[in-house]
Design an enzyme around this catalytic site. Structure first.
Site, PDB file in Angstrom:
ATOM      1  CG  HIS A  10      44.053  47.237  57.040  1.00 37.22           C
ATOM      2  ND1 HIS A  10      44.470  48.210  56.683  1.00 37.22           N
ATOM      3  CD2 HIS A  10      43.395  46.476  56.091  1.00 37.22           C
ATOM      4  CE1 HIS A  10      44.702  48.156  55.237  1.00 37.22           C
ATOM      5  NE2 HIS A  10      43.848  47.266  55.016  1.00 37.22           N
TER       6      HIS A  10
ATOM      7  CG  ASP B 227      44.117  44.207  47.343  1.00 38.01           C
ATOM      8  OD1 ASP B 227      45.564  45.236  47.258  1.00 38.01           O
ATOM      9  OD2 ASP B 227      43.897  44.544  48.801  1.00 38.01           O
TER      10      ASP B 227
ATOM     11  CG  ASP C  18      46.808  46.167  50.838  1.00 36.01           C
ATOM     12  OD1 ASP C  18      47.169  44.627  51.089  1.00 36.01           O
ATOM     13  OD2 ASP C  18      45.864  46.380  50.522  1.00 36.01           O
TER      14      ASP C  18
ATOM     15  CG  HIS D 265      42.743  48.544  50.698  1.00 39.02           C
ATOM     16  ND1 HIS D 265      42.978  47.253  51.173  1.00 39.02           N
ATOM     17  CD2 HIS D 265      41.540  48.812  50.165  1.00 39.02           C
ATOM     18  CE1 HIS D 265      41.629  46.706  49.716  1.00 39.02           C
ATOM     19  NE2 HIS D 265      40.520  48.094  49.674  1.00 39.02           N
TER      20      HIS D 265
END
Lengths: 141, 342
Positions: B127, B249, B162, B164
């Site tokens: 991120h 995740d 991931d 996200h």
């Protein structure tokens, strides 16, 4: 004084954002301005919210009611936008999408930046917003 | 030498986001346990400690003003980049240690000491953009390694699974013709980016490949996304290296999202994605998210095995979840966006 017709207020539950809402309530009281609250949902909010968690209904309704109380008490109608993402980006994207006339942010939100070394949300919003920005200090009241 | 090299951070426990925060030091130990269970018995794994990146290494992807800011926050005793992303006094040095793990893996693979590498940085990195940390991430670990390779004139494929979207990595390489970034992620979800019609900048149209997927998607859907969207783009790109932003995740037990993968799904995903590498000793996986310790251990083990051609599925793969139509829609949207870009 011309009160902006559509105002976006960034909220995150911090003292700074509470002050921004109070300031906005005083500003628009008695006008026909449209007030929209915007809240950026971070990663940790997924832990605080019961699953399943559609991003459009993050389960933060009660908190938002609380954060908007100065507006409600003043009889000012308000709407809300909740979106996933970093606060500055969500505020800026929402401001552009809704074509607001003014963005109101607290001078210091929930994030802390010792020494001002990194750009805070309010600084980033002020820098990149497509409209006027009001940065409300904590002691505005 | 064949087998998997695992590069671990030292002293990462000094970066502790605090009680209740899911990005906790125990994640690295869980990942290590999963790898040992999957591979140690077969003698196919070697663990080694990493070494920190230099300021020059991380400045290949991050603005100096941002790096100076991170150092200042640490010197001041810590703070929060956002409500998700706390820093303590040691967070800067821990982040530099983590950013260096992939560079160690590059050297080792270049020296022929392993057939693939798995590095275990924390905090995670995908991120973090050039100018901003967020979502638990301070420095973009996979981007630092990609930038080193790019500086050597090599072409890099980054596959990010991931749950996200890897908005930071996408932003860093948005207009870079030598780095292709491919992401499988839940949508809508944090950080709100990763549209299928985001295809890259004017110098690199097609260099960004996003496959957003709905909550509930199962392993078969992600495999279809790789097969129909990512693999064709990656084959055309013809990379010299494959870097994997391996978040876990998307596991069905993870508390931060709602995809429904199992360890077996991660194993199959890794098998297919590993085929996109140009050959042996050209693949490095980077730990990103993954916040359920047991699910993380099982899933990392499955991926570690897949990277050395073995199969270790402590949970069966899943099928039948929603999202197959999203993959087809993604193909259409991407094609339309590319027609406009070209």
């Amino acid at each position: 004084v011309v009160i902006p017709a559509r105002i976006l207020v960034a909220v995150d539950g911090s003292a700074g954002s509470h002050e921004a809402v109070r300031w906005t309530a005083r500003l628009v009281s008695g006008s026909s301005s449209e007030v929209v609250l915007v809240h950026a949902t971070g990663l940790l909010e997924h832990l605080r919210t019961a699953r399943p968690r559609p991003a459009s209904a993050p389960g933060s309704g009660e908190r938002l009611e609380e954060w908007a109380r100065p507006l409600s008490l003043a009889g000012i109608p308000w709407d809300v936008v909740v979106a996933d993402g970093p606060p500055a980006q969500v505020v800026l994207d929402t401001a552009r999408r809704l074509r607001v006339d003014l963005v109101v942010v607290g001078s210091r939100g929930e994030a802390q930046h010792p020494g001002g070394a990194l750009g805070s949300t309010s600084a980033q919003v002020a820098w990149y917003a497509p409209c006027a920005v009001a940065i409300v200090p904590l002691d505005a009241s | 030498m064949s087998g998997l090299l695992v590069v671990e951070p030292t002293g990462h426990e000094r970066h502790d986001p605090g009680a209740g925060h899911p990005e906790r030091p125990g994640r690295v130990a869980a990942a290590r346990d999963g790898i040992e269970l999957a591979l140690a018995g077969a003698g196919q794994v070697r663990f080694m400690a990493g070494r920190p990146a230099t300021l020059e290494d991380v400045a290949l992807v991050h603005d100096r003003a941002y790096l100076d800011g991170l150092m200042a926050v640490a010197r001041a005793g810590g703070g929060e980049l956002d409500p998700d992303t706390p820093m303590g006094p040691a967070s800067w040095s821990v982040a530099m240690d983590s950013a260096g793990l992939g560079l160690v893996a590059l050297d080792e693979l270049g020296a022929g000491t392993a057939s693939a590498a798995f590095v275990l940085p924390r905090p995670p990195g995908h991120h973090a953009s050039a100018t901003m940390g967020m979502g638990f991430c301070l420095l973009n670990n996979v981007a630092v390694t990609a930038a080193r390779l790019r500086a050597r004139g090599e072409r890099v494929l980054v596959v990010d699974w991931d749950v996200h979207h890897g908005n930071g990595t996408q932003a860093i390489f948005w207009d870079d013709p030598d780095v292709m970034f491919c992401s499988l992620h839940q949508s809508p979800a944090y950080p709100g980016s990763g549209r299928a019609d985001d295809v890259g900048g004017i110098s690199a149209p097609g260099g960004i490949v996003n496959v957003p997927l709905p909550a509930g998607a199962t392993g078969d859907v992600l495999l279809a996304a790789v097969e129909h969207v990512i693999a064709p783009a990656a084959d055309r790109f013809s990379p010299d290296w494959l870097l994997i932003s391996a978040g876990f995740d998307a596991h069905r037990d993870d508390p931060l999202a709602e995809l429904c993968l199992t360890a077996g799904d991660f194993g199959l995903l890794a098998e297919r994605v590993a085929e996109l590498a140009p050959g042996p000793a050209r693949t490095i996986a980077f730990l990103e998210g993954g916040y359920h310790p047991d699910a993380l251990a099982r899933s990392v083990g499955a991926v570690a095995a897949a990277l050395v051609g073995a199969r270790h599925h402590p949970e069966a793969p899943t099928v039948g979840g929603p999202g197959r139509d999203w993959v087809d829609d993604c193909v259409r949207r991407r094609m339309h966006a590319l027609e406009l870009a070209w």
